[in-house]
Structure formats: structure tokens, C-alpha cells
Write an enzyme that holds these catalytic residues in place. Structure first.
Site, PDB file in Angstrom:
ATOM      1  N   HIS A 449      34.783 -73.072  29.425  1.00  0.00           N
ATOM      2  CA  HIS A 449      34.111 -73.222  30.710  1.00  0.00           C
ATOM      3  C   HIS A 449      32.885 -74.127  30.595  1.00  0.00           C
ATOM      4  CE1 HIS A 449      30.651 -70.500  29.904  1.00  0.00           C
ATOM      5  NE2 HIS A 449      31.509 -69.807  29.180  1.00  0.00           N
ATOM      6  N   CYS A 468      33.411 -66.496  24.835  1.00  0.00           N
ATOM      7  CA  CYS A 468      34.049 -67.661  25.436  1.00  0.00           C
ATOM      8  C   CYS A 468      33.435 -68.937  24.864  1.00  0.00           C
ATOM      9  CB  CYS A 468      33.878 -67.623  26.956  1.00  0.00           C
ATOM     10  SG  CYS A 468      34.858 -66.315  27.749  1.00  0.00           S
TER      11      CYS A 468
END
Length: 566
Positions: A449, A468
Site C-alpha cells: 500500500h 504490511c
């Protein structure tokens, strides 16, 4: 010389008798060897080998020898010497692929081969089975790796996605074609990074280990500083092909001043390694300069072992994140010489490790909501909310009900803690997912992301996330992923990343994503890079490999006496 005519008359009959006797002895030896082989296969143990128990290889052995009438495969007049010589050479050269010839009894098998000509049938049977066992072990290790990654708590798909060859059939084919020299090329991973690492390994093995003491500066070295170790620093930079040969008249290239040319070489090294390219020699840059040849060899061997766990290389576009390198590469295909490359931020050690995985990216979300995980809610958000009732509004966090319509939320903190409410952060400047996230469904629920926190990409060590992976150039990655998909251009991507609403885009063709862990990696310029073992995975894999050492106690990988960074 006088020879009676009568002797010539009987010569053919005499030769026939001698041949019959020879065949009878040879047949007896072959029968004895066959019986000895059958007994060995039934026992499942062979003390001739450092690892006597060969029960794992018994099914393949039964097929190989059964198809040959339980006769020897390698020794005896009926078997081409070329097969035996090639098999022994393959085992002797196991180090070319980062494996250890000692693990396959290469030297003792060569000695057995020298003794076989005068050995009794039962001994030859043992030598023959020993060579076959060693070759089967080698073939399996080369193709699939010596360590099962699942025993190191890695995801189940690692180590199980590559098709497993029928090793008995493979050996039988090469025996028939007398082509065992081609066995390593057939069984090694068909992976460009593996081939690059193998080439780098050969280069480092040809180098003479540097016995010089490590560089040690009293403090970080800045451009213009002076230090007596500058000549040694330049020598190491020349070894890395980062600095040309000094001109004898150029005092700046021979003296103790940290001169502009040397600074430029250090900045190039830092840029290659994904570090902040400021020319300042701090702890991590110094560790790179001090890494020895044996340490580099060990890191390459471990990287090659991990590649054996991976699925076959993707043919089209694919994305690779090397966790300890803090780098992402997006390849158009396996031969892409100029992949998209960018810095990333990975999970913080030791509590929020980014997992190794191999999954397919299915969709993107522009201007995504962030569904706040309960662990982050409990540890980070609730303590702030308890002291500031306006915290949720200030952070654009909204609550989503999980209870039925006739229930009422009386205590927001308690309801969040008990799971009766969940929270999500609206799209916008404060959203930690930034303007786009890239989703490849996986059990760990991690994804790539964007992030509004760009300053963190200037840090040398970038294990900062909750697991992440944050990407430095999300727009470029979106352009890569959507390349060729109808309706999407750079302009439309920019509009979606600035839009007011969340927009999900399903990919017409999924993109393979690999989260990998390698402290040695060869970039497309052919230069090997070495990275810190931030998660301790190298140490764990090295220990697992050394537990598999032969009974003579030989270590199977070089010990790393120092790690990069800290």
C-alpha cells in the site's frame, strides 16, 4: 620358437573353455552382487555412508534396481565407466550449487570406486548402492532444498508449489543416455536469480579471503574527514568495482582525507544497497565494507536454498519484495533487465514480521478505507481514545456497528474492546494506507500500500510497519499493475488516486507477488548485494542446515561471525 602343430589344433577349444570359465565366474559374481543388493535394500541401512539410514530413498532404489534385475548400476563390465565418472563428478561439484559435497560422501565414494576393481561381490554391491543413494539425496536437495520451510514456520505453500520430479525415472533416463553431467542443470531451479547467485558464488569462491582487520572508525566518517584507514577503505571499494585505480600523483586518492572521489564511491554503494546515499560512513555502511568473503559465500548459499522452495518463475509480469533489502522489484517478465525498483517499508522486528509468501494480486483499491485491526485498536488507539474523546473525529475514524439494531452503544471504548464495534479510517490524507492498496488475498492479511509518511523512506533500516509493506512510489506500481488493462492510463490512475470515493479495480489478469527473504541478492546489473539479517532468518536456517550435517560433524554452511546492521 617351436610350437607343435597339435597345440594350434586345440587352441580354439582351449580359448572357448577359458571364456566359459570367465563367464561362469562373472555370472557368479553378478548373482552374488544381486543377492547382496537385495539384502541391502531390504535392510534400509548402509554403514558405508556417513548417514547410514537410507529409508527415504528405498522406494526409488527399489524401482531403479528392480528394473535392472537387482544388478549393479555403476560397477562391472556391463556398466559404462562414463556413468560412474559423471556421477562422482556431479557429487564432487555440489558446491557449485551452494551444496556441500561432504553431505553426499563424495570423497569416500571416489575411494570406493578406486577399490571396486579388486573388491568381492558383496563389497561392490555396497559401493553401488551407496553411490545411488548419494545421487538420489543430491538430486532431491538440489531440486527441493535440504530444509522443509514448513519446519521453520514458513507458509505451507513454500516448498509445495514446485512439481516434484520422479527421481528414479530421471536417473534411469540419464543412465541410459550416459548424460549424468546434465543432471544439475535439469534439477536446479529454473530461476534467473538462482542463476545469478550461482555465478556470484563461483566468483567469490575464486577470491582469496581477505585477512586484513576490519575497518573501525571512532565515529561516523563524513566527507572531508581524515583517517589513517582511508587507503584500506579505497582498496575495498576497488574490490567492489566502485573505485578506479589511483593515480600515483593524485594525493586525494592515496592520502588520509575522505576525498570527493571516495565519497562518490561510498554514495554509489549506499544507493545500490537501498541506504540513504549521503556519503556518511555509519554503522550499516561500515558493516557492508567489513563483510568477509566467507560471510558473503554463506549468505549466497542460504539465498539459493530458499529459492529451491519457491514455485516456478512466473512467465509474465510479477512483483518481488525482498524483505531485508527493503526493496521491491516489478518485472515485466523473467528476462526484464530494467525492472521497476523502489524502496519499501516492511514489518518491524521482532513483533510485526512481514511473512514470506507467494500469492496472486487480484485487485487494487484506490482511496481505500483502513479497517483497523483489533490488535492495533487495543494497543495504540484505545489508550489515546480514553484520554481524548475527540480522537476518533480528529483522525477521521468512524465506527461500524456489529450489534443488532435494538441494542445501543453506551461505552464506545468498552464496545471496541469487546468487539461489539469496529472502527475504520476514512480515505484521505490521514489514512495510513495512502491513496491505493494492492490486494493479494492471504492468510496473514497483508498487502502492499501507499503511505502518507514519505520521510521514513530516507531511513537506512526500514522495518517500521505492522506487517504490511508500504511502497515509496505507489503511482508507478499502479501503472505497472494496470498496464494494458482497458480503461486505465497514467492520467486515469492519478484521477483515481485523487478522487473522493473508494474505487475497487479487479485485475483482468492476476499478478504474482512474492515476499522473499534473502540477505544476498544479485540485481540486474550483475552486482551482488548483501543485506542485514533483520529477522534472524539466516541464523535459523543455518542452524537447521547444520543439524543435518554428516555424522563426522562437518558444518554445512559457513558461519557468519557478524551481521549487517543492528
Amino acid at each position: 620358437m617351436y610350437c607343435p602343430i597339435s597345440l594350434f589344433r586345440f587352441m580354439p577349444r582351449l580359448l572357448a573353455v577359458l571364456l566359459i570359465c570367465h563367464w561362469a565366474v562373472a555370472g557368479a559374481d553378478e548373482t552374488d552382487a544381486g543377492k547382496a543388493i537385495e539384502t541391502l535394500l531390504n535392510s534400509g541401512r548402509l554403514p558405508l555412508l556417513a548417514r547410514a539410514d537410507f529409508s527415504e530413498q528405498r522406494p526409488a532404489l527399489a524401482r531403479l534396481y528392480g528394473a535392472n534385475g537387482n544388478r549393479p548400476l555403476w560397477f562391472g563390465a556391463a556398466n559404462p565407466a562414463q556413468n560412474r565418472e559423471q556421477a562422482l563428478a556431479v557429487l564432487r561439484n555440489a558446491a557449485d550449487d551452494g551444496l556441500d559435497p561432504r553431505h553426499y560422501d563424495a570423497e569416500r565414494l571416489a575411494e570406493y570406486a578406486r577399490q571396486a576393481g579388486s573388491a568381492p561381490a558383496d563389497a561392490v554391491a555396497g559401493y553401488d548402492v551407496a553411490l545411488t543413494v548419494a545421487l538420489l539425496r543430491y538430486a532431491d536437495d538440489l531440486h527441493s532444498g535440504r530444509v522443509d520451510p514448513r519446519k521453520l514456520d514458513y507458509p505451507a505453500q513454500l516448498g509445495t508449489l514446485r512439481p516434484q520430479p520422479d527421481l528414479a525415472a530421471v536417473l534411469q533416463r540419464h543412465l541410459h543416455m550416459q548424460s549424468l553431467a546434465k543432471l544439475p542443470a535439469e534439477l536446479a531451479p529454473d530461476n534467473e536469480q538462482y542463476r545469478l547467485l550461482k555465478r556470484a558464488l563461483a566468483d567469490f569462491r575464486r577470491q582469496t579471503p581477505n585477512a586484513a582487520a576490519g575497518l573501525a572508525f571512532a565515529r561516523s566518517l563524513h566527507p572531508g574527514d581524515r583517517d589513517a584507514q582511508l587507503p584500506e577503505l579505497r582498496r575495498r571499494l576497488r574490490e567492489l568495482s566502485l573505485l578506479g585505480s589511483p593515480a600515483a600523483a593524485d594525493a586525494g586518492q592515496t592520502g588520509d582525507e575522505y576525498d570527493p572521489a571516495t565519497v562518490a564511491a561510498i554514495m554509489q554503494l549506499q544507493d545500490q544497497q537501498g541506504l540513504k546515499a549521503d556519503g556518511v560512513i555509519g554503522r550499516q555502511t561500515l558493516a557492508l565494507l567489513n563483510q568477509s568473503v566467507p560471510e558473503k559465500i554463506a549468505a549466497i548459499e542460504l539465498a539459493m536454498e530458499r529459492i529451491r522452495w519457491l514455485p516456478e518463475s512466473a512467465g509474465g509480469p510479477h512483483i518481488v519484495v525482498n524483505i531485508p533489502a527493503f526493496q521491491l522489484w516489478a518485472f515485466k517478465d523473467t528476462q526484464d533487465q530494467q525492472p521497476l525498483r523502489m524502496k519499501v517499508i516492511v514489518g518491524k522486528a521482532p513483533e510485526n514480521l512481514t511473512p514470506m509468501l507467494a500469492e496472486d494480486m487480484k485487485y487494487l483499491e484506490f482511496m481505500p478505507y483502513w479497517n483497523i485491526p483489533k490488535s492495533i485498536m487495543d494497543k495504540e488507539i484505545l489508550p489515546k481514545l480514553e484520554g481524548d474523546e475527540a480522537f476518533l473525529d480528529d483522525q477521521d475514524i468512524e465506527l461500524v456497528e456489529r450489534f443488532s439494531d435494538d441494542e445501543q452503544a453506551e461505552d464506545i471504548v468498552a464496545d471496541l474492546r469487546q468487539g461489539r464495534l469496529r472502527a475504520r479510517q476514512r480515505p484521505g490524507a490521514k489514512n495510513p494506507l495512502g491513496r491505493v492498496k494492492f490486494v493479494f488475498p492471504n492468510k496473514a492479511d497483508v498487502y502492499l500500500h501507499d503511505t502518507p509518511g514519505k520521510a521514513a523512506f530516507n531511513r537506512d533500516r526500514r522495518d517500521l510497519s505492522h506487517g504490511c509493506v508500504r511502497v515509496a512510489e505507489a503511482e508507478k506500481l499502479a501503472e505497472f499493475v494496470l498496464d494494458g488493462q482497458e480503461g486505465w492510463s497514467l492520467e486515469s490512475i492519478r484521477q483515481a488516486m485523487a478522487g473522493p470515493k473508494t474505487q475497487r479495480v479487479s485485475l483482468k489478469k492476476s499478478v504474482p507477488v512474492l515476499f522473499f527473504y534473502a540477505t544476498a541478492f544479485v540485481d540486474r546489473d550483475g552486482q551482488p548485494r548483501f543485506y542485514p539479517d533483520i529477522y534472524g532468518y539466516d541464523a535459523a536456517l543455518r542452524n537447521a542446515l547444520n543439524k543435518l550435517a554428516p555424522e563426522n560433524g562437518a558444518q554445512l554452511t559457513s558461519k557468519l561471525n557478524a551481521t549487517l546492521g543492528g
